[in-house]
Design an enzyme around this catalytic site. Sequence first.
Site, PDB file in Angstrom:
ATOM      1  N   ASP A 120     -79.502  13.771  69.853  1.00 47.78           N
ATOM      2  CA  ASP A 120     -80.153  12.421  70.178  1.00 47.78           C
ATOM      3  C   ASP A 120     -79.026  11.385  70.659  1.00 47.78           C
ATOM      4  O   ASP A 120     -79.513  10.184  70.799  1.00 47.78           O
ATOM      5  CB  ASP A 120     -80.678  11.691  68.683  1.00 47.78           C
ATOM      6  CG  ASP A 120     -82.022  12.406  68.409  1.00 47.78           C
ATOM      7  OD1 ASP A 120     -82.715  12.662  69.086  1.00 47.78           O
ATOM      8  OD2 ASP A 120     -82.136  12.594  67.273  1.00 47.78           O
ATOM      9  N   ASP A 178     -88.812  16.176  72.935  1.00 40.43           N
ATOM     10  CA  ASP A 178     -87.815  14.730  73.059  1.00 40.43           C
ATOM     11  C   ASP A 178     -86.662  14.673  73.757  1.00 40.43           C
ATOM     12  O   ASP A 178     -86.153  13.711  74.250  1.00 40.43           O
ATOM     13  CB  ASP A 178     -87.630  14.252  71.611  1.00 40.43           C
ATOM     14  CG  ASP A 178     -88.843  14.439  70.686  1.00 40.43           C
ATOM     15  OD1 ASP A 178     -89.708  15.275  71.020  1.00 40.43           O
ATOM     16  OD2 ASP A 178     -88.898  13.721  69.671  1.00 40.43           O
TER      17      ASP A 178
HETATM   18  N1  GLY Z   1     -88.066  12.636  67.434  1.00 37.46           N
HETATM   19  C1  GLY Z   1     -87.997  11.379  68.025  1.00 37.46           C
HETATM   20  C2  GLY Z   1     -89.360  10.631  67.912  1.00 37.46           C
HETATM   21  O1  GLY Z   1     -90.022  10.627  66.761  1.00 37.46           O
HETATM   22  O2  GLY Z   1     -89.995  10.412  68.943  1.00 37.46           O
END
Ligand code: GLY
Length: 399
Positions: free
Chosen positions: A118, A177
């Site tokens: 992330d 993501d």
């Molecule tokens: N994992 C990132 C989101 O919830 O979009």
Amino acid sequence: MKKYIVGFALLFVMAQIGYGQTASIKNKMEALIQDNFAFAAKQYQYLKANTPDSVMPRSYVSATNTSVTSDTKWWCSGFYPGTLWYLYAYTKDENIRKEAEKRLGILEKEKYYTGNHDLGFMIYCSFGTAYKYTNNTAYKDVVTIAAKSLSTRYRPAIKSIQSWNSSARLSCPVIIDNMMNLELLHWVSDHGGDPVYKEIAVTHANTTIENQFRPDNSSVHVVDWDLANAKILKKVTWQGASDSSAWSRGQTWGLYGYTMMYRFTKNPAYLNQAKKIAKFILSHPNLPADKVPYWDFDATTIPNAPRDASSGAIMASALLELGQYTSGAEKKEYIKTAETILMALSSEAYRAKLGENGGFILMHSVGSLPHKSEVDAPLTYADYYFIESLTRYKDWYLK
Ligand code: GLY
């Protein structure tokens, strides 16, 4: 002669209607953007007051009037400072700038974080946005270090960045993501950093096209790999309604991700992928009239399922960029849809009242419904992509 005069008059009237429509939507969007920035600048004073200096805002529980905060390792820690930089860029309010700088101060240490994928969200949306508006090379240096940290998660055997660490349920998960974190990598290579980062970004994007998409161009949330033999173990969901469903935010991450990869590479395969994702979303029978998706396109409780304003905001931002790379009817559809979303999100159906909603701008997002977490709640990334969309519209379509 009469025929020509009638023809000319008709053309003139059509041009006036066309111009009139354009002028009226432009005026409407201009007023809407002004109103939203004025509102957001005031509303974020409440968010600031609700958020102790050592943490970041995360959400708000209206039933108990409780602000939810996070430490800086939470994947969303970059969105609040990033939104502040967009607000500062528009308002030039020095108090907003000071708050943005203060929050970057507590976030900076995460440039070394390697615990998941992330870092793009955390460091590019914050420090990258700060650099865009200040040209302060200290911010660029933070982004550059973060690219090195993120690149440690690249797994050559599967030509992908590993999203999360192994767990009891997943061996080597790669989630859709992850496309968003490629922006950090590509940007650093293009701004004097090691070219290996953009090679990783391109390789990851190619692997994702091959493995994450279904024949209808929707994407599965998680592809779980066996690193030992580079074989896919399973394709499952984490935050969606089912393994075969189209989790809304995942679709919009993909749309944004491939549009962004086209920006960097001009590879038509990425533009094509973005258009295919857009087609899946925009032609879906479960996409509501205001174009703000339900939390999952296959949620079994539609039309009573919660909406996800964050997906709407991400989609608006992505479509505005896709509109930059397309023309004719396609471009028109992308921009018109983004306008529809932005008008909806600016209405009282989604935008909070001043001083309410814990100081967040938007209501009605869904973090993870299967985990009963942040359901029908405000989220920092809904606000971030909403404000980014308004900025993009102003910069690209009002000039
Ligand atoms: N994992 C990132 C989101 O919830 O979009």
